[in-house]
Design a protein around this motif. Structure first.
Motif, PDB file in Angstrom:
ATOM      1  N   ALA A  96       0.964  -1.301   0.399  1.00 14.06           N
ATOM      2  CA  ALA A  96      -0.129  -0.265   0.547  1.00 14.06           C
ATOM      3  C   ALA A  96       1.125   1.945  -0.145  1.00 14.06           C
ATOM      4  O   ALA A  96       0.109   2.752  -0.048  1.00 14.06           O
ATOM      5  CB  ALA A  96      -0.619   0.219   1.322  1.00 14.06           C
ATOM      6  N   ASP A  97       1.896   1.144   0.372  1.00 14.28           N
ATOM      7  CA  ASP A  97       3.088   2.651   0.961  1.00 14.28           C
ATOM      8  C   ASP A  97       3.289   2.892  -0.111  1.00 14.28           C
ATOM      9  O   ASP A  97       3.577   3.843  -0.887  1.00 14.28           O
ATOM     10  CB  ASP A  97       4.123   2.016   1.265  1.00 14.28           C
ATOM     11  CG  ASP A  97       4.180   2.070   3.122  1.00 14.28           C
ATOM     12  OD1 ASP A  97       2.730   2.479   3.410  1.00 14.28           O
ATOM     13  OD2 ASP A  97       4.554   1.087   3.378  1.00 14.28           O
ATOM     14  N   TRP A  98       3.261   1.801  -1.601  1.00  9.86           N
ATOM     15  CA  TRP A  98       3.706   2.601  -3.060  1.00  9.86           C
ATOM     16  C   TRP A  98       2.486   2.834  -3.660  1.00  9.86           C
ATOM     17  O   TRP A  98       3.005   3.671  -4.303  1.00  9.86           O
ATOM     18  CB  TRP A  98       4.192   0.828  -4.141  1.00  9.86           C
ATOM     19  CG  TRP A  98       4.999   1.141  -5.140  1.00  9.86           C
ATOM     20  CD1 TRP A  98       5.990   1.861  -5.390  1.00  9.86           C
ATOM     21  CD2 TRP A  98       3.910   1.402  -6.137  1.00  9.86           C
ATOM     22  NE1 TRP A  98       5.890   1.934  -7.127  1.00  9.86           N
ATOM     23  CE2 TRP A  98       4.328   1.842  -7.291  1.00  9.86           C
ATOM     24  CE3 TRP A  98       2.609   1.130  -6.567  1.00  9.86           C
ATOM     25  CZ2 TRP A  98       3.942   1.614  -8.677  1.00  9.86           C
ATOM     26  CZ3 TRP A  98       2.250   0.152  -7.917  1.00  9.86           C
ATOM     27  CH2 TRP A  98       2.757   0.752  -8.967  1.00  9.86           C
ATOM     28  N   GLU A  99       1.500   2.431  -3.888  1.00 12.77           N
ATOM     29  CA  GLU A  99       0.346   2.965  -4.225  1.00 12.77           C
ATOM     30  C   GLU A  99       0.438   4.398  -3.468  1.00 12.77           C
ATOM     31  O   GLU A  99      -0.667   5.027  -4.440  1.00 12.77           O
ATOM     32  CB  GLU A  99      -1.139   1.737  -4.094  1.00 12.77           C
ATOM     33  CG  GLU A  99      -0.208   0.624  -4.535  1.00 12.77           C
ATOM     34  CD  GLU A  99      -1.616  -0.615  -4.367  1.00 12.77           C
ATOM     35  OE1 GLU A  99      -2.273   0.236  -3.367  1.00 12.77           O
ATOM     36  OE2 GLU A  99      -1.895  -1.489  -4.758  1.00 12.77           O
ATOM     37  N   ILE A 100       0.170   4.196  -2.125  1.00 15.49           N
ATOM     38  CA  ILE A 100      -0.180   6.216  -2.011  1.00 15.49           C
ATOM     39  C   ILE A 100       0.618   6.573  -2.303  1.00 15.49           C
ATOM     40  O   ILE A 100       0.788   7.715  -2.757  1.00 15.49           O
ATOM     41  CB  ILE A 100       0.041   5.757  -0.265  1.00 15.49           C
ATOM     42  CG1 ILE A 100      -1.206   5.258   0.228  1.00 15.49           C
ATOM     43  CG2 ILE A 100       0.046   7.326   0.137  1.00 15.49           C
ATOM     44  CD1 ILE A 100      -1.099   4.377   1.660  1.00 15.49           C
ATOM     45  N   ARG A 101       2.186   6.370  -2.205  1.00 18.20           N
ATOM     46  CA  ARG A 101       3.109   7.362  -3.108  1.00 18.20           C
ATOM     47  C   ARG A 101       2.832   7.792  -4.379  1.00 18.20           C
ATOM     48  O   ARG A 101       3.314   8.582  -4.990  1.00 18.20           O
ATOM     49  CB  ARG A 101       4.375   6.966  -2.996  1.00 18.20           C
ATOM     50  CG  ARG A 101       5.180   6.807  -1.178  1.00 18.20           C
ATOM     51  CD  ARG A 101       6.473   5.895  -1.595  1.00 18.20           C
ATOM     52  NE  ARG A 101       6.993   4.789  -1.672  1.00 18.20           N
ATOM     53  CZ  ARG A 101       7.451   3.842  -1.595  1.00 18.20           C
ATOM     54  NH1 ARG A 101       7.941   4.576  -0.591  1.00 18.20           N
ATOM     55  NH2 ARG A 101       6.953   3.056  -1.932  1.00 18.20           N
TER      56      ARG A 101
END
Length: 146
Positions: free
Chosen positions: A105-110
């Motif tokens: 999810a971190d990658w998608e949020i960034r």
């Protein structure tokens, strides 16, 4: 590689040339293991050079190696050895892939935040352009009236 007898180095330069030759020998072993498909054991830990290049040589990336040869007759042996190394290096199969997953999810949020920031920047640029065009039109009107 450095031919120690031929170059005539001594002292600290001799120690450095010996270390360089050791690292290049270890790189040759790694390339040989990867080229023959014997991936059960690839000796990456034999030198600092091969440890640094582990992700590049046979890893998940594209790698380019340049091999230099000499046209001099007295360097024929070294040139042949270099070309044999290049031939082995060409047989190493790499399958680089784009590392987009695995970040969760971190990658998608960034990515979402970057897209929002780019969209806002584009909107601000359009607004600034419209304001500049309006000012230019006002100046043209003033110039016509004068």
């Amino acid at each position: 590689s450095e031919r120690i007898k031929r170059s005539g180095v001594a002292g600290a330069h001799l120690k450095e040339a010996t270390a360089i030759n050791g690292s290049l020998l270890a790189l040759g072993k790694v390339v040989r293991a990867l080229a023959t498909g014997a991936r059960a054991h690839v000796p990456y830990r034999d030198s600092k050079l091969t440890q640094l290049l582990e992700g590049s040589v046979g890893g998940n990336s594209r790698c380019t190696m340049l091999v230099c040869v000499s046209p001099a007759a007295d360097s024929l042996g070294e040139s042949i050895a270099a070309l044999e190394f290049a031939s082995r290096a060409m047989r190493v199969k790499c399958t680089p892939t784009v590392n987009m997953g695995g970040f969760g999810a971190d990658w998608e949020i960034r990515l979402s935040l970057q897209q929002q920031a780019a969209s806002q920047a584009a909107e601000q640029a359009l607004a600034a352009q419209a304001a500049a065009e309006a000012q230019l039109e006002e100046l043209r009107d003033e110039a016509r009236q004068a």
